[in-house]
Design a protein around this motif. Structure first.
Motif, mmCIF file in Angstrom:
data_model
loop_
_atom_site.group_PDB
_atom_site.id
_atom_site.type_symbol
_atom_site.label_atom_id
_atom_site.label_comp_id
_atom_site.label_asym_id
_atom_site.label_seq_id
_atom_site.Cartn_x
_atom_site.Cartn_y
_atom_site.Cartn_z
ATOM 1 N N LEU A 155 37.730 74.244 61.583
ATOM 2 C CA LEU A 155 38.278 73.098 60.867
ATOM 3 C C LEU A 155 38.041 71.843 61.685
ATOM 4 O O LEU A 155 38.717 71.614 62.691
ATOM 5 N N HIS A 156 37.065 71.017 61.282
ATOM 6 C CA HIS A 156 36.881 69.723 61.931
ATOM 7 C C HIS A 156 37.986 68.784 61.445
ATOM 8 O O HIS A 156 38.230 68.665 60.233
ATOM 9 N N LEU A 157 38.632 68.099 62.371
ATOM 10 C CA LEU A 157 39.756 67.216 62.049
ATOM 11 C C LEU A 157 39.466 65.795 62.500
ATOM 12 O O LEU A 157 38.806 65.561 63.506
ATOM 13 N N GLY A 158 39.989 64.832 61.757
ATOM 14 C CA GLY A 158 39.919 63.442 62.169
ATOM 15 C C GLY A 158 40.727 62.571 61.237
ATOM 16 O O GLY A 158 41.024 62.964 60.102
ATOM 17 N N ARG A 159 41.096 61.401 61.709
ATOM 18 C CA ARG A 159 41.779 60.463 60.821
ATOM 19 C C ARG A 159 40.837 60.078 59.694
ATOM 20 O O ARG A 159 39.618 60.031 59.862
ATOM 21 N N TYR A 160 41.419 59.785 58.553
ATOM 22 C CA TYR A 160 40.627 59.304 57.431
ATOM 23 C C TYR A 160 40.926 57.817 57.243
ATOM 24 O O TYR A 160 42.093 57.434 57.227
ATOM 25 N N PRO A 161 39.885 56.960 57.133
ATOM 26 C CA PRO A 161 38.478 57.319 56.952
ATOM 27 C C PRO A 161 37.715 57.590 58.241
ATOM 28 O O PRO A 161 36.625 58.143 58.196
ATOM 29 N N HIS A 162 38.252 57.192 59.410
ATOM 30 C CA HIS A 162 37.543 57.458 60.658
ATOM 31 C C HIS A 162 38.517 57.328 61.814
ATOM 32 O O HIS A 162 39.620 56.765 61.686
ATOM 33 N N GLY A 163 38.127 57.867 62.945
ATOM 34 C CA GLY A 163 38.944 57.751 64.143
ATOM 35 C C GLY A 163 39.659 59.045 64.498
ATOM 36 O O GLY A 163 39.651 60.018 63.744
ATOM 37 N N THR A 164 40.260 59.044 65.679
ATOM 38 C CA THR A 164 41.064 60.173 66.146
ATOM 39 C C THR A 164 42.356 59.623 66.723
ATOM 40 O O THR A 164 42.483 58.424 66.981
ATOM 41 N N ASP A 165 43.321 60.506 66.934
ATOM 42 C CA ASP A 165 44.563 60.083 67.578
ATOM 43 C C ASP A 165 45.267 61.306 68.149
ATOM 44 O O ASP A 165 44.786 62.438 68.043
ATOM 45 N N GLU A 166 46.425 61.072 68.753
ATOM 46 C CA GLU A 166 47.159 62.144 69.411
ATOM 47 C C GLU A 166 47.646 63.191 68.411
ATOM 48 O O GLU A 166 47.694 64.391 68.726
ATOM 49 N N THR A 167 48.015 62.767 67.206
ATOM 50 C CA THR A 167 48.467 63.730 66.205
ATOM 51 C C THR A 167 47.355 64.718 65.867
ATOM 52 O O THR A 167 47.590 65.932 65.804
ATOM 53 N N ALA A 168 46.149 64.223 65.643
ATOM 54 C CA ALA A 168 45.027 65.114 65.357
ATOM 55 C C ALA A 168 44.793 66.088 66.504
ATOM 56 O O ALA A 168 44.533 67.283 66.290
ATOM 57 N N GLU A 182 38.886 77.459 65.338
ATOM 58 C CA GLU A 182 38.376 76.398 66.190
ATOM 59 C C GLU A 182 38.548 75.079 65.442
ATOM 60 O O GLU A 182 38.238 75.001 64.251
ATOM 61 N N ALA A 183 39.021 74.061 66.135
ATOM 62 C CA ALA A 183 39.371 72.810 65.463
ATOM 63 C C ALA A 183 38.855 71.610 66.243
ATOM 64 O O ALA A 183 39.620 70.931 66.942
ATOM 65 N N PRO A 184 37.567 71.302 66.135
ATOM 66 C CA PRO A 184 37.036 70.117 66.814
ATOM 67 C C PRO A 184 37.647 68.842 66.231
ATOM 68 O O PRO A 184 37.737 68.683 65.012
ATOM 69 N N VAL A 185 38.060 67.931 67.108
ATOM 70 C CA VAL A 185 38.565 66.633 66.669
ATOM 71 C C VAL A 185 37.415 65.640 66.763
ATOM 72 O O VAL A 185 36.830 65.447 67.828
ATOM 73 N N VAL A 186 37.068 65.029 65.638
ATOM 74 C CA VAL A 186 35.886 64.162 65.581
ATOM 75 C C VAL A 186 36.257 62.811 64.972
ATOM 76 O O VAL A 186 37.149 62.718 64.129
ATOM 77 N N PRO A 187 35.585 61.745 65.389
ATOM 78 C CA PRO A 187 35.890 60.419 64.854
ATOM 79 C C PRO A 187 35.243 60.165 63.505
ATOM 80 O O PRO A 187 35.553 59.163 62.854
ATOM 81 N N ASP A 188 34.340 61.055 63.082
ATOM 82 C CA ASP A 188 33.574 60.860 61.847
ATOM 83 C C ASP A 188 33.687 62.085 60.948
ATOM 84 O O ASP A 188 32.694 62.675 60.557
ATOM 85 N N VAL A 189 34.924 62.448 60.624
ATOM 86 C CA VAL A 189 35.141 63.689 59.888
ATOM 87 C C VAL A 189 34.425 63.688 58.546
ATOM 88 O O VAL A 189 33.980 64.742 58.060
ATOM 89 N N THR A 190 34.257 62.518 57.915
ATOM 90 C CA THR A 190 33.597 62.499 56.606
ATOM 91 C C THR A 190 32.134 62.919 56.702
ATOM 92 O O THR A 190 31.578 63.453 55.746
ATOM 93 N N ARG A 191 31.511 62.698 57.859
ATOM 94 C CA ARG A 191 30.122 63.114 58.022
ATOM 95 C C ARG A 191 30.006 64.643 57.891
ATOM 96 O O ARG A 191 29.034 65.159 57.349
#
Length: 342
Positions: A155-168, A182-191
């Protein structure tokens, strides 16, 4: 953190079960026969490492929980066509200490396609996208199977529409502590989500025609469906992770293995038709490509055909996989020819 899984079906049930198995507090949200089964017999999760039963709180709506907690995490796992109703139900729910869920709580959209999080951002302040790579099956109330191994899913996770933060990052850490996600935190989850969307375009083909026979015709039609999607995303200037990048990231981490008594018969759209729900998510899979095509002047006759046929199958409760692949290929050829002649 407490995890409230809104839509405890295939993906929601698998994620909720894995979190509960790792000791996290989980509430399952369901309706109808699924809610009754969860209350009576618990969630029964069949995975390669065995059969598990989780007796978890199961509710239909927030009113049964009283005030929500400030440390609640909402995981939206309903089909996209059910998103608006879920947002209307959970957005206004009061949170202890003041404010509503829509104002204060994070909402993770664990859904196929990209429309659910757009809808969510109209209501919730803190929306997170999730690219779901987790093959799971829900056909019988109370029972979910997930045949991925050695991991249940990625599960790739990220803020929508972009970015990351402590919650993610905290949610990702909880998921990874299960040992099965496995949960990669990415700044470009929409990609990543648009890349998954291209794969999901064939969900409708499978739901209409199944997987038996005509493999060459089936593969050729899948390629044509995807080619329309790629042309549309190129015209719209929407980036997506390449097939090579996806393979490099996932490798053989989520390979399907046989599960005794729980065959992996079909994807999410096939399962909706098999359960006779009366609706499918094709409007937000193939329909997303149709919409973008119309906005950017790119013909998408085959995706439009699949979207239309899926809606007909759902409304008329037709049997999943009942259309011969040869008939669908013929209709696709006719749809393309009509556009070319217009």
């Amino acid at each position: 953190m407490r995890y409230i899984i809104i839509g405890a079906g295939a993906v929601g049930g698998a994620v909720g079960g894995r979190l509960a198995g790792a000791g996290h507090e989980v509430v399952l949200v369901a309706r109808g026969a699924q809610l009754a089964a969860l209350r009576e017999g618990g969630l029964r999760l069949k995975v390669p490492d065995g059969d598990h039963e989780y007796r978890l709180p199961a509710v239909e709506g927030p009113g049964e929980l009283g005030e929500l907690r400030g440390d609640d995490v909402l995981v939206l796992a309903v089909k996209t066509q059910d998103t608006v109703a879920a947002l209307q139900t959970w957005g206004p729910a009061p949170v202890a200490g003041g404010g509503s869920a829509a104002e204060r709580l994070p909402l993770f959209c664990a859904q196929n396609g990209v429309e659910g999080q757009r809808l969510a951002l109209r209501v919730f302040r803190h929306v997170y996208g999730v690219c779901v790579w987790l093959p799971a099956t829900y056909l019988e109330p109370g029972h979910v199977s997930a045949g991925g191994a050695p991991l249940t899913g990625m599960l790739h996770l990220g803020r929508y529409p972009h970015g990351t933060d402590e919650t993610a990052r905290r949610v990702a850490a909880d998921l990874e502590k299960t040992g099965f996600i496995e949960a990669p935190v990415v700044p470009d989850v929409t990609r990543w989500q648009y890349a998954k969307l291209l794969t999901n375009l064939s969900n409708t083909l499978q739901a209409l025609c199944g997987e038996d026979g005509g493999q060459d015709s089936r593969a050729a039609l899948r390629a044509r469906v995807r080619a329309e999607g790629e042309a549309v995303l190129a015209a719209a200037g929407i980036p997506y992770a390449s097939v090579a990048e996806q393979q490099a990231q996932r490798g053989h981490k989520v390979d399907l293995v046989p599960l005794a008594g729980a065959p992996r018969a079909g994807g999410s759209t096939w399962q909706s038709l098999s359960r006779g729900t009366g609706s499918v998510e094709s409007d937000h899979l193939n329909g997303e490509i149709v919409l973008l095509g119309r906005l950017h002047g790119v013909p998408t006759p085959i995706n439009e055909l699949l979207q239309r046929l899926a809606g007909t199958f759902a409304r008329e409760r037709r049997e999943a996989g009942s259309m011969p692949i040869e008939e669908l290929v013929r209709l696709a050829d006719e749809a393309v020819a009509f556009v070319q002649e217009s």
